[in-house]
Design an enzyme around this catalytic site. Structure first.
Site, short mmCIF file in Angstrom:
data_model
loop_
_atom_site.label_atom_id
_atom_site.label_comp_id
_atom_site.label_asym_id
_atom_site.label_seq_id
_atom_site.Cartn_x
_atom_site.Cartn_y
_atom_site.Cartn_z
N TRP A 29 -2.96 -2.54 -1.68
CA TRP A 29 -2.71 -3.92 -2.11
C TRP A 29 -3.32 -4.79 -1.02
O TRP A 29 -2.87 -4.78 0.13
CB TRP A 29 -1.21 -4.19 -2.26
CG TRP A 29 -0.90 -5.53 -2.84
CD1 TRP A 29 -0.88 -5.86 -4.17
CD2 TRP A 29 -0.56 -6.73 -2.13
NE1 TRP A 29 -0.55 -7.19 -4.32
CE2 TRP A 29 -0.35 -7.75 -3.09
CE3 TRP A 29 -0.42 -7.05 -0.78
CZ2 TRP A 29 0.00 -9.04 -2.74
CZ3 TRP A 29 -0.07 -8.35 -0.44
CH2 TRP A 29 0.13 -9.33 -1.41
N CYS B 109 0.82 -1.20 0.00
CA CYS B 109 0.00 0.00 0.00
C CYS B 109 0.87 1.27 0.00
O CYS B 109 1.98 1.27 0.51
CB CYS B 109 -0.93 0.08 1.20
SG CYS B 109 -1.91 -1.39 1.45
N LYS C 264 4.40 -3.48 -7.18
CA LYS C 264 5.80 -3.28 -7.53
C LYS C 264 6.71 -3.48 -6.33
O LYS C 264 7.80 -4.01 -6.45
CB LYS C 264 5.96 -1.87 -8.11
CG LYS C 264 7.35 -1.52 -8.57
CD LYS C 264 7.66 -2.16 -9.88
CE LYS C 264 9.10 -1.92 -10.32
NZ LYS C 264 9.57 -3.00 -11.18
N ASN D 253 -0.53 1.39 6.15
CA ASN D 253 0.25 0.43 5.33
C ASN D 253 0.92 -0.52 6.32
O ASN D 253 1.61 -0.07 7.23
CB ASN D 253 1.30 1.24 4.53
CG ASN D 253 2.39 0.35 3.92
OD1 ASN D 253 3.51 0.79 3.74
ND2 ASN D 253 2.07 -0.87 3.60
N GLY D 254 0.66 -1.82 6.16
CA GLY D 254 1.25 -2.79 7.08
C GLY D 254 0.24 -3.85 7.44
O GLY D 254 -0.81 -3.98 6.81
N ARG E 155 3.08 0.35 -5.21
CA ARG E 155 2.90 -0.35 -3.94
C ARG E 155 1.56 -1.08 -3.86
O ARG E 155 1.26 -1.72 -2.86
CB ARG E 155 3.01 0.64 -2.77
CG ARG E 155 4.29 1.45 -2.79
CD ARG E 155 4.32 2.45 -1.66
NE ARG E 155 4.52 1.79 -0.41
CZ ARG E 155 5.70 1.52 0.14
NH1 ARG E 155 6.78 1.88 -0.48
NH2 ARG E 155 5.77 0.91 1.29
N GLU F 7 14.42 -16.18 -14.94
CA GLU F 7 13.89 -14.82 -15.03
C GLU F 7 12.89 -14.70 -16.19
O GLU F 7 11.84 -14.07 -16.05
CB GLU F 7 15.06 -13.85 -15.19
CG GLU F 7 14.70 -12.39 -15.44
CD GLU F 7 13.86 -11.75 -14.36
OE1 GLU F 7 13.65 -12.36 -13.31
OE2 GLU F 7 13.38 -10.63 -14.59
N GLU G 144 4.19 -13.58 -14.81
CA GLU G 144 3.62 -12.48 -14.04
C GLU G 144 2.80 -11.51 -14.89
O GLU G 144 1.85 -10.93 -14.39
CB GLU G 144 4.68 -11.74 -13.20
CG GLU G 144 5.62 -10.87 -13.97
CD GLU G 144 6.61 -10.16 -13.05
OE1 GLU G 144 6.23 -9.66 -12.01
OE2 GLU G 144 7.81 -10.11 -13.43
N HIS H 202 15.23 -35.28 -16.03
CA HIS H 202 14.94 -35.75 -14.67
C HIS H 202 13.49 -35.50 -14.29
O HIS H 202 13.16 -35.49 -13.11
CB HIS H 202 15.91 -35.09 -13.69
CG HIS H 202 17.33 -35.43 -13.97
ND1 HIS H 202 17.88 -36.66 -13.69
CD2 HIS H 202 18.32 -34.71 -14.58
CE1 HIS H 202 19.15 -36.68 -14.09
NE2 HIS H 202 19.43 -35.51 -14.63
N LYS I 251 9.00 -13.58 -15.75
CA LYS I 251 8.46 -12.43 -16.48
C LYS I 251 7.20 -12.83 -17.23
O LYS I 251 6.21 -12.13 -17.21
CB LYS I 251 9.55 -11.96 -17.46
CG LYS I 251 9.70 -10.52 -17.67
CD LYS I 251 10.59 -9.77 -16.73
CE LYS I 251 10.25 -9.91 -15.27
NZ LYS I 251 11.19 -9.29 -14.39
#
Ligand code: F6R
Length: 612
Positions: free
Chosen positions: A73, A2, A607, A99-100, A27, A485, A492, A508, A489
């Site tokens: 968020w 947030c 983010k 926020n928290g 955020r 990576e 997401e 395997h 990408k």
């Protein structure tokens, strides 16, 4: 997570809040809200992005010079209008953004319910504002005192801004483990989750410390106390006026803009650090602690997500060039597993935002255990930067797209220079090799530009593959972390299920997934792994997998082996992770675009991950 933005002073507050919230959407962007005080309280909340809130307030009363806003968020309670902040207390007297996470919220909620409090949301934050009101009323306290006393009973993390509509001449702020910056200006106080949104109004900022409570008055006076009621003389930090450009320019998304900024951001990262005249790498953070770096035999790298992938590349490079043992840990695991840290170990934290809760906690743990801490971060003045013994900046500029692109290549560029620097200090490299690498790094921006020219080829390939719901990314050696990576990408931002593997691991288990519907992206740009990789490609082709081969222009690999080929410029092998990651960024961008996804703000993500 947030984002919080607030203002008290002489100016109209609402435009400041909206502008700030837009900069804080990294955020979270599940919902947004604003409370403005002007005789009476105007409170507007809307599910979705800040622009939805802006549309919602159109034509409504928004004037006033005291206001707070929030972009959320969701942690407790679904994204919705009613769970959006600001939250008000039972009587409607107090209004707060948070926020928290309040960990003992259930206990407090039960207690408050027994005392007759009702709740309008599912959030832990509403419990906190109600709890503060309960303290305020029961003991007839000022708001500041009620906040201080209530927070002593709170378990969890918080950055809060709260005001009392009965005494609307002040704002109370407090924080624990979530950041809160207070900008001091002639026209008033700017309060935000980071200094970015206030940098165009002021260069003087106070970063509140954990368990501190501040009172900011409309007459320009302020005071800070700790939870034991001791007065605190806060340190004012200078921040530079931000030149960061928050426009998309001619691009359709921040992500694409940031992908195309990479020749410049890499140039920025290397320009003051390549010392051609002395055949050296200038890394102030290392030079200032040269003996320590020379004597270390073990480096532990901590990070999350993309930054963790950069750390893995760092491990390969540092071990190969400087012969120092490196371990790379997920910060979220490291912080809870009582890791062994020896004398002379160096702990490196990697973070774009500099605010990731787990990385920060891992760094603090390393500090407590007596390790020397060194951070590689992008955001100046961020919490991780401020809590490290030493810091080097990635210098990629503000990154807004949720999917990290230019920060990742910046991290890897910095780690490559660090590996060479360590090798110089430890004398594990000869001068001609140093010269060769410096020359190669110097050419990197131009070569990245070359890699970006694959855009149209990639667009055509991805158009054909974007309906597939799975994908694999394979690489060996330095290209294995790049494969991880690439998969991250893709999943997401396009919501395609993707996995990255070291190519030899296929047999395997994962090879069972290969059929004519499985695109397999293979990174063949590192020559030293090529022969072995060709055998791995054959194994996939003979099982009808769709092979997309990413290779250097001058590599000779039979075209029969691949369904599609993407050719990028050849680089010195230690730099191949940087060049190889460019086509992978474009692949995920186009996949998301063809699938109609929100490229910059994918679902469920933020983010900056400031909760654990
Ligand atoms: C993925 C991504 C995330 C971040 C992770 C750590 O594209 O951006 O995986 O890398 O949340 O964030 P920072 O680097 O800010 O600590």
């Amino acid at each position: 997570m947030c984002g919080i933005m607030a203002y008290i002073g002489k100016k109209e507050a609402y435009p400041i809040i909206i502008d700030g919230l837009k900069k804080l959407e990294y955020r979270g962007y599940d919902s947004a809200g604003v409370a403005i005080m002007n005789g009476s309280l105007s409170l507007y909340k809307k599910q979705g992005k800040v622009t939805f809130l802006e549309d919602f307030t159109d034509g409504k009363k928004t004037n006033g010079n005291l206001a707070m806003g929030h972009t959320r968020w969701a942690t407790h309670g679904i994204p919705s209008d009613y769970n959006a902040h600001p939250h008000t207390s039972q009587s409607g007297r107090l209004v707060m953004v948070h926020n928290g996470i309040i960990e003992n919220y259930e206990f407090l909620k039960t207690l408050l319910k027994e005392k007759g409090f009702n709740f309008k949301s599912d959030t832990d934050s509403e419990v906190l504002v109600q709890f503060i009101e309960w303290y305020q009323v029961k003991y007839a306290l000022t708001l500041k005192e009620a906040v201080r006393r209530a927070l002593q009973d709170v378990e969890g993390t918080y950055a809060i801004v709260i005001m009392d509509t009965i005494a609307p001449n002040k704002i109370i702020v407090a924080k624990k483990e979530n950041p809160l910056a207070i900008g001091l200006a002639d026209d008033g106080f700017y309060i935000a989750s980071d200094a970015g949104p206030m940098s165009k109004y002021t260069s003087e900022v106070i970063y509140l410390n954990d368990e501190e409570v501040g009172e900011l008055n409309i007459d320009g006076s302020f005071s800070v106390i700790d939870l034991e009621n001791n007065e605190i003389a806060s340190i004012v930090t200078s921040i530079s006026k931000s030149n960061d450009n928050y426009d998309k320019g001619s691009f359709d998304s921040y992500m694409l803009k940031e992908i195309f900024q990479q020749p410049d951001t890499i140039k920025n990262c290397i320009s003051t650090r390549l010392d051609v005249a002395n055949n050296n790498i200038d890394l102030k953070a290392v030079d200032e602690h040269k003996r320590l770096f020379k004597n270390t035999n073990r480096i532990i790298i901590v990070g999350c997500g993309t930054s963790w992938h950069a750390g893995l590349i760092g491990e390969y490079l540092i071990e190969a060039l400087a012969n120092v043992s490196v371990e790379v840990e997920y910060a979220s695991e490291f912080r809870y597993r009582n890791p062994v840290i020896n004398q002379n170990d160096i702990v490196i934290a990697i973070s774009q935002s500099g605010e990731t809760a787990d990385t920060l906690a891992a760094l603090k743990l390393a500090n407590e255990k007596g390790a020397f801490t060194y951070s590689l971060v992008n955001t100046p003045e961020s919490t991780i930067a401020r809590h490290s013994d030493s810091v080097s900046y990635i210098k990629a500029g503000v990154e807004i797209g949720v999917a990290s692109t230019k920060a990742f290549t910046g991290q890897v560029t910095l780690l490559t220079m660090l590996a060479i620097k360590l090798a110089i200090i430890k004398e594990t490299i000869n001068p001609s090799e140093v010269q060769k690498y410096i020359k190669a790094i110097h050419q990197l921006p131009t070569l990245v530009e070359g890699a970006l020219k694959t855009k149209n080829v990639i667009k055509k390939i991805v158009k054909k593959l974007s309906n597939n719901n799975n994908a694999l990314f394979l690489g060996r050696g330095l290209n294995f972390p790049v494969a991880l990576e690439g998969a991250l990408k893709l999943k997401e931002i396009s919501y395609i299920h993707a996995e990255g593997y070291p190519a030899a691991e296929m047999k395997h288990g994962p090879i069972a997934l290969i059929d004519e519907n499985m695109p397999v992206f293979i990174l063949a740009t590192n020559d030293s792994a090529l022969n072995k990789l060709v055998s791995n490609i054959q194994e996939i082709k003979s099982r009808k997998g769709i092979v997309v081969l990413i290779k250097n222009e001058d590599q000779i690999i039979s075209k029969e082996l691949a369904d599609y080929v993407i050719e990028i410029p050849k680089v010195e092998e230690i730099l191949c992770p940087i060049i190889s990651s460019i086509p992978l960024q474009l692949i995920s961008y186009y996949a998301a675009k063809f699938r109609g996804c929100n490229i910059d703000q994918p679902r469920n993500l933020a983010k900056s991950v400031t909760v654990e």
